[in-house]
Design an enzyme around this catalytic site. Sequence first.
Site, PDB file in Angstrom:
ATOM      1  N   CYS A   1       5.865   6.240  10.926  1.00  0.00           N
ATOM      2  CA  CYS A   1       4.492   6.719  10.754  1.00  0.00           C
ATOM      3  C   CYS A   1       3.721   6.448  12.039  1.00  0.00           C
ATOM      4  CB  CYS A   1       3.846   5.994   9.589  1.00  0.00           C
ATOM      5  SG  CYS A   1       3.856   4.217   9.838  1.00  0.00           S
TER       6      CYS A   1
ATOM      7  N   HIS B   1       9.160  -3.475   9.565  1.00  0.00           N
ATOM      8  CA  HIS B   1      10.296  -3.870   8.732  1.00  0.00           C
ATOM      9  C   HIS B   1      11.578  -3.157   9.159  1.00  0.00           C
ATOM     10  CE1 HIS B   1       7.378  -5.262   5.419  1.00  0.00           C
ATOM     11  NE2 HIS B   1       7.920  -6.303   6.000  1.00  0.00           N
TER      12      HIS B   1
ATOM     13  N   HIS C   1       0.896  -4.898  10.059  1.00  0.00           N
ATOM     14  CA  HIS C   1       0.221  -5.153   8.777  1.00  0.00           C
ATOM     15  C   HIS C   1      -1.029  -6.006   8.908  1.00  0.00           C
ATOM     16  CE1 HIS C   1       4.632  -4.854   8.056  1.00  0.00           C
ATOM     17  NE2 HIS C   1       4.213  -3.961   7.191  1.00  0.00           N
TER      18      HIS C   1
ATOM     19  N   HIS D   1       1.793  -9.558  -0.228  1.00  0.00           N
ATOM     20  CA  HIS D   1       2.148  -8.699   0.913  1.00  0.00           C
ATOM     21  C   HIS D   1       1.283  -9.081   2.127  1.00  0.00           C
ATOM     22  CE1 HIS D   1       2.640  -5.178   3.432  1.00  0.00           C
ATOM     23  NE2 HIS D   1       3.698  -4.859   2.703  1.00  0.00           N
TER      24      HIS D   1
ATOM     25  N   GLU E   1      -0.050  -7.441   4.445  1.00  0.00           N
ATOM     26  CA  GLU E   1      -1.241  -6.588   4.636  1.00  0.00           C
ATOM     27  C   GLU E   1      -2.398  -7.078   3.751  1.00  0.00           C
ATOM     28  OE1 GLU E   1      -0.759  -2.319   3.842  1.00  0.00           O
ATOM     29  OE2 GLU E   1      -2.813  -2.300   3.102  1.00  0.00           O
TER      30      GLU E   1
ATOM     31  N   THR F   1      -2.628   0.204   1.565  1.00  0.00           N
ATOM     32  CA  THR F   1      -2.417   1.531   2.162  1.00  0.00           C
ATOM     33  C   THR F   1      -1.272   2.317   1.536  1.00  0.00           C
ATOM     34  OG1 THR F   1      -1.074   0.435   3.832  1.00  0.00           O
ATOM     35  CG2 THR F   1      -3.338   0.934   4.444  1.00  0.00           C
TER      36      THR F   1
ATOM     37  N   SER G   1      13.195   0.517   0.820  1.00  0.00           N
ATOM     38  CA  SER G   1      12.830   1.143  -0.452  1.00  0.00           C
ATOM     39  C   SER G   1      12.299   2.561  -0.244  1.00  0.00           C
ATOM     40  CB  SER G   1      11.837   0.291  -1.225  1.00  0.00           C
ATOM     41  OG  SER G   1      10.664   0.181  -0.505  1.00  0.00           O
ATOM     42  N   ASN G   2      11.599   2.795   0.854  1.00  0.00           N
ATOM     43  CA  ASN G   2      11.087   4.171   1.023  1.00  0.00           C
ATOM     44  C   ASN G   2      12.209   5.144   1.381  1.00  0.00           C
ATOM     45  OD1 ASN G   2      10.638   5.256   3.961  1.00  0.00           O
ATOM     46  ND2 ASN G   2      10.306   3.056   4.045  1.00  0.00           N
TER      47      ASN G   2
ATOM     48  N   SER H   1      10.913   3.377   8.363  1.00  0.00           N
ATOM     49  CA  SER H   1      11.246   2.286   9.283  1.00  0.00           C
ATOM     50  C   SER H   1      12.475   2.620  10.138  1.00  0.00           C
ATOM     51  CB  SER H   1      11.478   1.001   8.488  1.00  0.00           C
ATOM     52  OG  SER H   1      12.335   1.258   7.397  1.00  0.00           O
TER      53      SER H   1
HETATM   54 FE1  F3S Z   1       2.039   3.480   8.764  1.00  0.00          FE
HETATM   55 FE2  F3S Z   1      -0.361   2.524   9.119  1.00  0.00          FE
HETATM   56 FE3  F3S Z   1       0.130   4.126   7.157  1.00  0.00          FE
HETATM   57  S1  F3S Z   1       1.549   1.451   9.455  1.00  0.00           S
HETATM   58  S2  F3S Z   1       2.259   3.778   6.577  1.00  0.00           S
HETATM   59  S3  F3S Z   1       0.199   4.664   9.302  1.00  0.00           S
HETATM   60  S4  F3S Z   1      -1.068   2.296   7.079  1.00  0.00           S
END
Ligand code: F3S
Length: 276
Positions: free
Chosen positions: A12, A36, A70, A120, A122, A158, A215-216, A258
């Site tokens: 991301c 991660h 985070h 977590h 964050e 988030t 997990s994603n 990731s």
């Molecule tokens: Fe990535 Fe920031 Fe969203 S780390 S998943 S763009 S909150």
Amino acid sequence: MKIELAENYGFCFGVKRAIKIAEENRNSATYGPLIHNSKEISRLEKDFQVGLTEDYKTFKPGDKAIVRTHGIPKDELAELYASKVDVVDATCPYVTKPQQICQEMSEAGYDIIIFGDEVHPEIRGVKSYATYGAKVVTTAEELENIKLGEKIALVAQTTRKVEDYMKIVNYLIPRHKEVRVFNTICNATFENQEAVRKLSKKADVMIIIGGKNSSNTKQLFSISTENCEDSYHIEDEKDIDFMWFKNKELCGISAGASTPDWIIQNVVNLIEKSIH
Ligand code: F3S
């Protein structure tokens, strides 16, 4: 056979940004894992001398400390600055936002509710910014036993789903005079899911790249399998079996949030080689 990458895949915006910051700050250390993904963290260590420490107290004056994507608790950040550590903040801006909201709304007299996972990193960070404290919940039921004032401000982790956030909102609105709802949910992981859904509907073989524990990535793989039964979850190019591509016309590729670009590129290169 043609190869097509999903419209959105892999890192991301926040992770890409953090890695760029780390690469630009050689001879430093991140406080907690920057992201991660252990392969990427080893690469940063090997190629850019960016180390990792789990204890911020190990930084000495003049050391360079990179704040993870985070974010970290407010008092720890303040301590780093106070001990004259050279702080480079790689907190994702989508995480900084709820931190700021917590502080401002708390100081403006609102009771703060955070929808998310209390342990977590964050959320530990976001919560620390609420000057007069905050309550962290994952379900509306948990709110039943919490005493709240008339004015409420609400933020979300988030990575949460909007539908789940709405359940908290719907619980609070009829019970309080004022409920300020901030949409702090980030769409990045959902964009990857939507893109894999679209691509797996037309591809006849799908390759999903990412850590076996991610997990994603598993979520992407399960969406892909719903639409394309020849879907394979691999960690890198070493897991590829060329038989998968026999008599196939379109190979779709996606990767978890990731998974670094260099791993994705290695996979694409190898598949391309196998069909030529
Ligand atoms: Fe990535 Fe920031 Fe969203 S780390 S998943 S763009 S909150």
